[in-house]
Design a protein around this motif. Structure first.
Motif, PDB file in Angstrom:
ATOM      1  N   LEU A 170       0.833  -1.199   0.000  1.00 30.60           N
ATOM      2  CA  LEU A 170       0.000   0.000   0.000  1.00 30.60           C
ATOM      3  C   LEU A 170       0.876   1.261   0.000  1.00 30.60           C
ATOM      4  CD1 LEU A 170      -3.030   0.700   0.062  1.00 30.60           C
ATOM      5  CD2 LEU A 170      -2.827   0.884   2.545  1.00 30.60           C
ATOM      6  N   TYR A 171       1.952   1.233   0.772  1.00 25.83           N
ATOM      7  CA  TYR A 171       2.887   2.361   0.786  1.00 25.83           C
ATOM      8  C   TYR A 171       3.488   2.572  -0.601  1.00 25.83           C
ATOM      9  CZ  TYR A 171       7.077   5.082   1.420  1.00 25.83           C
ATOM     10  OH  TYR A 171       8.042   6.053   1.276  1.00 25.83           O
ATOM     11  N   PHE A 172       3.946   1.481  -1.231  1.00 31.24           N
ATOM     12  CA  PHE A 172       4.554   1.606  -2.552  1.00 31.24           C
ATOM     13  C   PHE A 172       3.532   2.079  -3.583  1.00 31.24           C
ATOM     14  CE2 PHE A 172       7.649  -1.695  -0.864  1.00 31.24           C
ATOM     15  CZ  PHE A 172       8.630  -0.761  -0.584  1.00 31.24           C
ATOM     16  N   ALA A 173       2.292   1.632  -3.466  1.00 38.42           N
ATOM     17  CA  ALA A 173       1.240   2.118  -4.367  1.00 38.42           C
ATOM     18  C   ALA A 173       1.043   3.623  -4.185  1.00 38.42           C
ATOM     19  CB  ALA A 173      -0.073   1.373  -4.113  1.00 38.42           C
ATOM     20  N   ASN A 174       1.038   4.074  -2.941  1.00 41.47           N
ATOM     21  CA  ASN A 174       0.902   5.497  -2.644  1.00 41.47           C
ATOM     22  C   ASN A 174       2.066   6.275  -3.252  1.00 41.47           C
ATOM     23  OD1 ASN A 174      -0.664   7.553  -1.130  1.00 41.47           O
ATOM     24  ND2 ASN A 174       1.210   7.751   0.061  1.00 41.47           N
ATOM     25  N   MET A 175       3.281   5.722  -3.139  1.00 43.86           N
ATOM     26  CA  MET A 175       4.462   6.367  -3.710  1.00 43.86           C
ATOM     27  C   MET A 175       4.338   6.464  -5.237  1.00 43.86           C
ATOM     28  SD  MET A 175       8.449   5.148  -3.632  1.00 43.86           S
ATOM     29  CE  MET A 175       8.041   3.682  -4.589  1.00 43.86           C
ATOM     30  N   LEU A 176       3.911   5.385  -5.888  1.00 40.71           N
ATOM     31  CA  LEU A 176       3.731   5.413  -7.342  1.00 40.71           C
ATOM     32  C   LEU A 176       2.683   6.444  -7.754  1.00 40.71           C
ATOM     33  CD1 LEU A 176       3.734   1.601  -8.203  1.00 40.71           C
ATOM     34  CD2 LEU A 176       5.564   3.257  -8.668  1.00 40.71           C
ATOM     35  N   TYR A 177       1.578   6.472  -7.040  1.00 41.39           N
ATOM     36  CA  TYR A 177       0.480   7.391  -7.357  1.00 41.39           C
ATOM     37  C   TYR A 177       0.950   8.840  -7.260  1.00 41.39           C
ATOM     38  CZ  TYR A 177      -4.395   9.037  -7.393  1.00 41.39           C
ATOM     39  OH  TYR A 177      -5.595   9.631  -7.715  1.00 41.39           O
ATOM     40  N   ILE A 178       1.698   9.130  -6.203  1.00 40.43           N
ATOM     41  CA  ILE A 178       2.242  10.482  -6.031  1.00 40.43           C
ATOM     42  C   ILE A 178       3.253  10.777  -7.131  1.00 40.43           C
ATOM     43  CG2 ILE A 178       3.767  11.887  -4.570  1.00 40.43           C
ATOM     44  CD1 ILE A 178       2.357  10.600  -2.121  1.00 40.43           C
ATOM     45  N   GLY A 179       4.119   9.821  -7.399  1.00 40.53           N
ATOM     46  CA  GLY A 179       5.223  10.041  -8.321  1.00 40.53           C
ATOM     47  C   GLY A 179       4.852  10.173  -9.780  1.00 40.53           C
ATOM     48  N   VAL A 180       3.790   9.500 -10.205  1.00 37.95           N
ATOM     49  CA  VAL A 180       3.455   9.554 -11.636  1.00 37.95           C
ATOM     50  C   VAL A 180       2.695  10.815 -12.017  1.00 37.95           C
ATOM     51  CG1 VAL A 180       3.491   7.045 -11.916  1.00 37.95           C
ATOM     52  CG2 VAL A 180       1.326   8.190 -11.426  1.00 37.95           C
ATOM     53  N   GLN A 181       2.345  11.608 -11.039  1.00 36.23           N
ATOM     54  CA  GLN A 181       1.683  12.869 -11.359  1.00 36.23           C
ATOM     55  C   GLN A 181       2.722  13.838 -11.914  1.00 36.23           C
ATOM     56  OE1 GLN A 181      -1.159  14.079  -8.210  1.00 36.23           O
ATOM     57  NE2 GLN A 181      -0.838  12.019  -7.432  1.00 36.23           N
ATOM     58  N   ASP A 182       2.343  14.627 -12.882  1.00 43.30           N
ATOM     59  CA  ASP A 182       3.281  15.451 -13.632  1.00 43.30           C
ATOM     60  C   ASP A 182       3.929  16.528 -12.783  1.00 43.30           C
ATOM     61  OD1 ASP A 182       1.063  15.417 -16.467  1.00 43.30           O
ATOM     62  OD2 ASP A 182       2.668  14.042 -15.945  1.00 43.30           O
ATOM     63  N   GLY A 183       5.235  16.656 -12.927  1.00 40.33           N
ATOM     64  CA  GLY A 183       5.971  17.814 -12.446  1.00 40.33           C
ATOM     65  C   GLY A 183       6.243  17.879 -10.964  1.00 40.33           C
ATOM     66  N   GLU A 184       7.492  18.116 -10.619  1.00 35.47           N
ATOM     67  CA  GLU A 184       7.891  18.215  -9.222  1.00 35.47           C
ATOM     68  C   GLU A 184       7.322  19.461  -8.546  1.00 35.47           C
ATOM     69  OE1 GLU A 184      11.969  17.373  -8.166  1.00 35.47           O
ATOM     70  OE2 GLU A 184      12.282  16.521 -10.152  1.00 35.47           O
ATOM     71  N   ASP A 185       7.055  20.503  -9.303  1.00 36.41           N
ATOM     72  CA  ASP A 185       6.608  21.755  -8.707  1.00 36.41           C
ATOM     73  C   ASP A 185       5.088  21.857  -8.594  1.00 36.41           C
ATOM     74  OD1 ASP A 185       9.243  22.573  -8.515  1.00 36.41           O
ATOM     75  OD2 ASP A 185       9.214  23.476 -10.506  1.00 36.41           O
ATOM     76  N   LYS A 186       4.393  20.949  -9.228  1.00 35.02           N
ATOM     77  CA  LYS A 186       2.933  21.013  -9.224  1.00 35.02           C
ATOM     78  C   LYS A 186       2.362  20.383  -7.967  1.00 35.02           C
ATOM     79  CE  LYS A 186       2.332  21.013 -14.210  1.00 35.02           C
ATOM     80  NZ  LYS A 186       1.764  20.320 -15.348  1.00 35.02           N
ATOM     81  N   GLU A 187       1.160  20.816  -7.642  1.00 43.43           N
ATOM     82  CA  GLU A 187       0.444  20.207  -6.535  1.00 43.43           C
ATOM     83  C   GLU A 187       0.117  18.765  -6.898  1.00 43.43           C
ATOM     84  OE1 GLU A 187      -3.820  20.869  -4.350  1.00 43.43           O
ATOM     85  OE2 GLU A 187      -2.816  22.620  -5.198  1.00 43.43           O
ATOM     86  N   PHE A 188       0.220  17.873  -5.933  1.00 45.84           N
ATOM     87  CA  PHE A 188      -0.052  16.473  -6.201  1.00 45.84           C
ATOM     88  C   PHE A 188      -0.987  15.922  -5.131  1.00 45.84           C
ATOM     89  CE2 PHE A 188       3.651  16.613  -3.494  1.00 45.84           C
ATOM     90  CZ  PHE A 188       3.387  15.639  -2.540  1.00 45.84           C
ATOM     91  N   GLU A 189      -1.594  14.818  -5.461  1.00 44.03           N
ATOM     92  CA  GLU A 189      -2.502  14.132  -4.543  1.00 44.03           C
ATOM     93  C   GLU A 189      -1.896  12.803  -4.135  1.00 44.03           C
ATOM     94  OE1 GLU A 189      -5.683  14.884  -3.367  1.00 44.03           O
ATOM     95  OE2 GLU A 189      -5.376  16.883  -4.190  1.00 44.03           O
ATOM     96  N   ALA A 190      -2.116  12.427  -2.891  1.00 45.72           N
ATOM     97  CA  ALA A 190      -1.742  11.098  -2.426  1.00 45.72           C
ATOM     98  C   ALA A 190      -2.883  10.139  -2.761  1.00 45.72           C
ATOM     99  CB  ALA A 190      -1.492  11.115  -0.925  1.00 45.72           C
TER     100      ALA A 190
END
Length: 167
Positions: free
Chosen positions: A34-54
């Motif tokens: 579940l932790y790794f899924a959360n990490m993937l979900y956060i990480g695949v969202q575009d751009g380091e500077d953009k707001e992201f969702e967990a």
């Protein structure tokens, strides 16, 4: 990622993982995947500077055996080191149907959970603990800082370190 979605609970995520494994995951395995899924979900969202969702609405904490969500731990701790049966989650709202397809509106969330399960579901609890204790990871950074709650920015940093540096 298609659209910004609402977060799912740790119990909804664990229910999907349990169903994908046919009840062949332990508490520790559920927590780490579940932790790794959360990490993937956060990480695949575009751009380091953009707001992201967990992916997960509950926060992960840095426990001795790696990232964990206390609510999930308390929900399944009665199984100890044994596998958590699928029916344990029967009272939790589903985001995946009996054909193991996403319920409308949860396509991205179920897809990420499936990817995480396919990648990490074959590992033992001990192996997953070792993977989650990666020196460049969020768990380690949180422990080094003397904190307990793992910040989502650290989880995003772990994704970039793992997938952009070949970690």
């Amino acid at each position: 990622m298609k659209n910004k979605k609402k977060k799912i609970s740790c119990l909804q995520g664990a229910k999907v993982l349990s169903e994908l494994s046919d009840g062949n995951l332990t508490n520790l395995q559920l927590q780490k995947i579940l932790y790794f899924a959360n990490m993937l979900y956060i990480g695949v969202q575009d751009g380091e500077d953009k707001e992201f969702e967990a992916l997960i609405e509950n926060r992960f904490v840095a426990w001795p055996f790696g990232p964990a969500v206390e609510k999930l731990h308390n929900y399944v701790k009665q199984f100890g080191n044994g596998n958590v049966p699928v029916d344990t989650f029967s009272d939790i709202a589903s985001i995946m149907d009996e054909r193991k397809e996403a319920i409308n509106g949860y396509e991205d969330e179920v897809a990420i959970l499936k990817i995480a399960y396919d990648k990490w579901g074959k590992f033992s609890a001990r192996e997953l603990v070792e993977i989650s204790h990666w020196p460049k990871g969020a768990w380690n950074a949180t422990k080094q800082a003397g904190a307990e709650e793992i910040d989502n920015d650290l989880i995003r940093n772990e994704y970039y370190a793992r997938y952009n540096e070949g970690g």
